[in-house]
Scaffold this active site. Structure first.
Site, PDB file in Angstrom:
ATOM      1  N   SER A 134      31.506  59.103  85.080  1.00  0.00           N
ATOM      2  CA  SER A 134      31.812  59.849  86.201  1.00  0.00           C
ATOM      3  C   SER A 134      31.400  61.133  86.384  1.00  0.00           C
ATOM      4  O   SER A 134      31.441  61.796  85.582  1.00  0.00           O
ATOM      5  CB  SER A 134      33.348  59.691  86.519  1.00  0.00           C
ATOM      6  OG  SER A 134      33.800  58.197  86.393  1.00  0.00           O
ATOM      7  N   GLN A 191      32.951  59.578  76.372  1.00  0.00           N
ATOM      8  CA  GLN A 191      31.986  59.092  77.656  1.00  0.00           C
ATOM      9  C   GLN A 191      31.810  59.735  78.852  1.00  0.00           C
ATOM     10  O   GLN A 191      32.599  60.200  79.589  1.00  0.00           O
ATOM     11  CB  GLN A 191      33.037  57.790  77.841  1.00  0.00           C
ATOM     12  CG  GLN A 191      32.186  56.923  79.019  1.00  0.00           C
ATOM     13  CD  GLN A 191      33.331  55.773  79.489  1.00  0.00           C
ATOM     14  OE1 GLN A 191      34.103  55.143  78.565  1.00  0.00           O
ATOM     15  NE2 GLN A 191      33.242  55.365  80.886  1.00  0.00           N
ATOM     16  N   GLY A 192      30.458  60.074  79.060  1.00  0.00           N
ATOM     17  CA  GLY A 192      30.165  60.906  80.375  1.00  0.00           C
ATOM     18  C   GLY A 192      29.502  60.008  81.193  1.00  0.00           C
ATOM     19  O   GLY A 192      28.117  60.043  81.567  1.00  0.00           O
ATOM     20  N   GLU A 219      34.808  44.320  80.164  1.00  0.00           N
ATOM     21  CA  GLU A 219      35.746  44.963  78.900  1.00  0.00           C
ATOM     22  C   GLU A 219      36.830  45.517  79.503  1.00  0.00           C
ATOM     23  O   GLU A 219      37.965  45.320  78.925  1.00  0.00           O
ATOM     24  CB  GLU A 219      34.757  45.761  78.163  1.00  0.00           C
ATOM     25  CG  GLU A 219      33.556  45.327  77.567  1.00  0.00           C
ATOM     26  CD  GLU A 219      33.803  44.027  76.510  1.00  0.00           C
ATOM     27  OE1 GLU A 219      34.809  44.185  75.835  1.00  0.00           O
ATOM     28  OE2 GLU A 219      33.190  43.199  76.574  1.00  0.00           O
TER      29      GLU A 219
END
Lengths: 364, 396, 364, 396
Positions: D132, D129-130, D247
């Protein structure tokens, strides 16, 4: 898994809320509790006609037959409206009477719309250093009751009082007296929260008919936990209303050309208060469920509900006063009325330390 | 470092203590005269203060040239502490002594000084402070009371709140808007208002505790002479604000003495009372709570003494007074909470409400302490001052 | 009345601060403590040359002759710089040795620049459930020492260790051993704060010359309180620096187009942290003064200083990490180094509960 | 009200429990494989997850049409709780399962769903997950990584932080700015990046605890096909943000189970250890602290169960997930503090640092819990959400 009111319970709640919003606005509470003598028979009558005062009496005895989850709903709403009537006390008395098998008193609640309060050792201890139980001597007609209790809510403002006493057998007993009968004396003691006035009770050879008393057994053992949960529920209701009033004020009150609620510091205060109020509700539902189920961990659940509402409740009240600024400190502002009820409920029937030890005993 | 008083400070203390011993009779003590609705209470307090004034015990902080003792800050603290310790009532002259007097000395005209200073110092005239308004609390400069020049008189319309002694006061120090077109901080003047003037109506505000000490004051076309402006016209806000901020911080110094006394009450209560068969002072959580509260009060005192040292060395009070107010509220609210924890149900009455623990002192302290985060600049404002003016964080 | 450093003390402080800012920046602390073996003899030499390592030895024995207020200043600066050397331990050892009348060890500190640590029961108890004191048997030459201690700071990174032991008489004694002498064993134990490594000490028939030991008496009794105050001072210094770093970061770091420090929520966090840090300093000064005076309430003052720095210190550290955001949680960011020292000092030599009871005993 | 599971929920739990009993051997447990620098740890975790996938135990929440079990929210919670209870390692597939999968289903193209969903569900492909960046944390929409179209390819330059598994991941879900001229929320797209592509450099960030789980990832002219955009061009931020907020809140539900387990460790420690001659669990303040912490964890669970009831009744998760995060941090930091209070000096080591209490578990939990107010939207942001979106207070 359901940790929320069901549809029927929701209707019950909104019914009572509607009644109380109409019949028990804060002006009325102030008028009767602070400016008057504390009595408000018309309101009690309305509650009785709505079936609320007998709601704790079993259906088989012509009562509402509500369970303890519903009792908690009643307590929530009594806090929200700052009800100045012994409604949760009457509910609790009915439950205890039923457990003790005292049918005559239940009939008074169900058929006569009698209001009731409770005089029990657990509460007396909050008001006096080492109170002793009144003694009940058996007589031909029933019992003769003598002794003292302290801190009794509403006292003579209720029509009946369920009194914890020591029977000759040494066993604890529950006796049902009229608050105005011969030998029953009431002395009002100070109450910061005048919406629940407090009294010392003296009993001098008070005669109680046989059908109005019984050995208490479990009937009494359950009572303090049930009361704790209803106080917790009442505090939650009071906090929720106080928070709403405070949020409204923060939206309207302007300083420096904008609503004070636009300040992040105020937002933090109110967000944390809201987080506390939401958690209280879960604690109340949980404890109500456990008591309704007669679960073995109901005592712990009751202590948790008390803990979650006690000092967090006082903190919510303090924040409510603070955000109202100097106005929050005045008599005319309504937050202080709620703050006093919340603070009183915090102090009674088990301090934080007591409740933590109750929890600790079950888990350590 | 040392925490000792110098010989001259000790002498000052002993002298005042002796005076109080002699003059502060039991019928003058705080418990007896706090409630001004009791007949004779006001007169008793005024009489006592006039005696103070006559013997030079008012305005000890004032410079000698204005008739004061030129007391050092430490002596002022000693003075306040002794007042608290002795059980003296709060001074009705304090607005005059601590606010109006210093302002007069700084910006008053020769005539004004001549007219007003001495009566303050002799305890002969009482001043009312008319600053806050219903819509100007934290945002004091947003005040709406206005004064309009009509010939040689100012005509004042408006409403003030939260001041005290208005009913009895001789004079009011009242902030009013004199230039409605100027930016809000620049159109305000400091007016001297005779409080018996026609058009002034005073009512009491009932507090959460049930007490009635604070006033609402309505100004309905009140006329005062043109010269009754204190300091430069339209610069009243600056004058008032400078004095308010710092002085109010330093004022918290002797509060620690009051809290020490109240803490001792709590300790004595815990030592001599039982609950559920156990002496309160033997229950571990009560011991911890009493110790925590003791430390809190002592630390309030010690932190303040450190800054007092700076002042005594010549650095004037500045933004660190905001820290003092943070400690003040923490110590006071902690004591209030502890009082009710200790007292339990028996403490839940209000003063005057039938039999309640120590006549409601415990619950009263709890309720009173709720106001401590609000008075004299709210905690939110103090924290902003610390963050922006001391730590240098950017304004939003 | 003066509760502040005097001019001379101010100069002393700025002298030490200057030395440490030059010689002990955080890169160096990291290099030696985290990446190296913990030793940094050059820095110790510099401190010795500045007269700091012998500052606790009386002037009559060629030491600096500093009093306890000055010792607290040293501790403040050791916290500010996160000093990774046993400086406050050497100071405390010198004070205890002087009280016990052990001149030979003092000479080693004064003339040889010896560094020292301390192995005392009060600290051992924080690391082991029921530690027993080592025993010292008298021999012709002096003593023979056997037993264990726990949690000794720096351990073999210091040259000497002042060991609390039980003499044959049953009396407590203080004995001075070299950390590398025969029979002395060190076992490193984990230390979250690697700038003060921790060791278990085993002593197997360690020979101690006569002039390097004595019955402890008051020498020992004073030690834990003095240590508590110096830990408190160290925490204050660490908190002050951590807060400065955090304030700087809040001014520089931008999110949503402005510095995060412009958010009022961040301001509240930092203002409360600053209020805590200021109070800590007053507590440290007060306790240092009381100890310097030998006042009867010095024990209470020491407990107060510990209380004021312990959990408030940890809270300041937590806020420092929080305001740094995700970065604050990384190894590379310096706040975490300070947080670990602060948290360690909180845990050792008396928890909050212990210190509150110490205070309670003197006032109840 | 009831807190009971239905027969089908019990059956679901028993089935998964049985599967775990059979498949989660000791060498696969969290303590053994948490540290990915240990040889074989990664492979062990991947192998376990592929087995989960093959037996249908990944993506239980996914709709049946995409190969999931269509589990109810309560079943999802049961699933997560069982994973925690069993001691299973955190799933390396979670970004794919919980973030990328749902986004693909919502806005992915037919080809994308076909290509990516099944490998996620089978545990065959790991996603990174890219989101921040060093200068885009709380202010995620301020991200600077940019993707420029060059012919049929996007060319990506930039830097991401705080994602995990980057070194091992097959694919990256990367937010990049595709329209530098648009307002900052509107010029961002969701890119699918093969993580083995040339130009990608991965390094580890060492945490305060000494662990290294998080990555910095540098994108230096990484080229991906034009069609590797997930969802509408320039609307990546909206897609990502909607999923993230809610989520992540619901994700805290099973955390209570982890905290219950950790609390039990603390209780056992207190019951079996002494300090200064006294069993810890007999000291009053320790008893109170353990009870307080117990209540805190239980209340986190109960408050969440109340909202879970709402979700099960059909109200989708909304801003109240911010409350969950507030309770989460309170429970976790309380446990961390309590752990060190109980453990004392012996607990002050970090994991892997020689002999420390329970291999550093206590101090590790303390340090780890410091991050809980920061992760997944800081506490300050959660409080703002509560104040503005739930209570309706005005934006500044």
């Amino acid at each position: 898994m359901e940790l929320e009111l069901n549809e029927e319970q929701g209707l019950l709640q909104s019914g009572l809320r509607q009644l109380l919003e109409g019949a028990c606005e804060l002006r009325r509470v102030r008028r009767h509790s602070y400016d008057g003598d504390g009595r408000d028979p018309e309101l009690w009558k309305e509650l009785a006609e709505g079936g609320w005062t007998a709601s704790g009496v079993p259906e088989t005895l012509d009562g509402g037959g509500l369970g303890f989850e519903e009792a908690a709903i009643v307590a929530l709403e009594s806090g929200r409206s700052l009800l100045h009537q012994p409604l949760i006390e009457t509910l609790l008395a009915a439950r205890a009477l039923q457990r003790a098998g005292c049918k005559a008193p239940l009939s008074e609640i169900a058929h006569d719309g009698a209001s009731a309060t409770l005089a029990v050792l657990e509460l007396s201890r909050d008001f006096a250093p080492d109170p002793e139980l009144p003694r009940a001597r058996s007589t031909q007609a029933g019992w003769e009751l003598s002794g003292e209790h302290f801190g009794v809510p509403f006292g003579p403002l209720a029509q009946r009082c369920l009194v914890e006493a020591e029977l000759e057998s040494g066993e604890a007993g529950l006796l049902w007296v009229s608050t105005d009968q011969t030998g029953v004396g009431w002395r009002e003691v100070g109450a910061m929260d005048r919406t629940v006035r407090r009294y010392a009770l003296t009993l001098e050879a008070v005669e109680v008919p046989g059908e109005c008393g019984a050995g208490a057994g479990d009937a009494l053992g359950e009572l303090p936990d049930e009361w704790r949960v209803l106080l917790a529920a009442q505090t939650q209701g009071a906090c929720a209303r106080l928070l709403e009033m405070t949020v409204d004020y923060a939206k309207k009150r302007e300083q420096f050309g904008r609503p004070i609620g636009a300040n992040q510091a105020v937002k933090v205060r109110l967000a944390l208060a809201a987080a506390a109020v939401e958690r209280m509700l879960a604690a109340v539902y949980h404890a109500a469920l456990k008591i309704e189920q007669g679960a073995s961990d109901r005592g712990r659940a009751a202590a948790m509900a008390k803990l979650e509402t006690a000092s967090p409740g006082a903190e919510v009240a303090t924040q409510g006063i603070h955000v109202h600024g100097a106005l929050g400190y005045t008599w005319e502002q309504d937050v202080q009325l709620f703050a006093k009820r919340i603070k009183t409920n915090e102090i009674l029937l088990g301090s934080d330390a007591d409740c933590l030890e109750r929890v600790a005993r079950t888990i350590l | 470092m040392n925490l000792d008083l110098s010989p001259s400070e000790i002498a000052f203390r002993e002298k005042f203590r002796a005076w109080l011993r002699e003059n502060l009779t039991d019928d003058l003590k705080w418990e007896r005269v706090a409630d001004l609705s009791h007949s004779g209470a006001w007169e008793a307090r005024r009489g006592f203060e006039r005696r103070m004034g006559a013997d030079g015990w008012l305005g000890v902080a004032w410079p000698r040239e204005y008739g004061g003792q030129g007391a050092t800050l430490l002596e002022q603290v000693i003075y306040q502490e002794e007042l608290v310790r002795s059980g003296a009532p709060a001074l009705t002259s304090s607005v005059g002594l601590e606010l109006v007097g210093p302002i007069l000395m700084e910006v008053g005209s020769e005539e004004q000084r001549h007219r007003f200073l001495t009566p303050i110092l002799l305890g002969e005239e009482v001043w009312y402070q008319g600053f806050s308004e219903p819509n100007a609390g934290s945002d004091l400069a947003g005040l709406q009371t206005r004064a309009v020049l009509d010939g040689d008189e100012w005509v004042i319309h408006g409403q003030k709140v939260w001041g005290g002694f208005a009913e009895h006061a001789d004079w009011g120090a009242v902030l009013a808007r004199t230039d409605p077109d100027a930016p809000k901080h620049r159109g305000i003047s400091f007016m001297i208002v005779p409080m018996k003037a026609p058009g002034i109506t005073v009512s009491y505000i009932k507090e959460m505790t049930g007490g009635e000490h604070l006033n609402e004051v309505f100004f309905d076309g009140v006329r005062i002479p043109r010269e009754n402006v204190l300091g430069p016209l339209n610069q009243g806000w600056r004058v008032a604000n400078r004095l308010l901020g710092y002085e109010r911080g330093v004022m918290t110094l002797p509060f620690a003495t009051r809290y020490e006394r109240f803490w001792e009450k709590l300790r004595d209560f815990a030592s001599s009372n039982r609950r559920r068969g156990e002496r309160l002072s033997e229950r571990p959580h009560i011991r911890a709570a009493l110790a925590r509260s003791y430390v809190d009060v002592q630390m309030m005192r010690l932190a303040n003494l450190r800054w007092l040292t700076h002042y005594l060395r010549g650095t004037p009070p500045a933004e660190e007074t905001s820290y003092m107010k943070v400690y003040w509220a923490q110590a006071h609210q902690g004591l209030g909470d502890l009082a009710l924890e200790l007292g339990g149900g028996a403490a839940l009455g209000l003063p005057g409400e039938l039999e309640t623990l120590a006549a409601g002192a415990f619950s009263n302290e709890w309720a009173f302490s709720r106001s401590t985060t609000i008075l004299g600049g709210t905690q939110d404002i103090q924290r902003n001052i610390i963050a922006e003016r001391i730590l240098g964080l950017p304004r939003a």
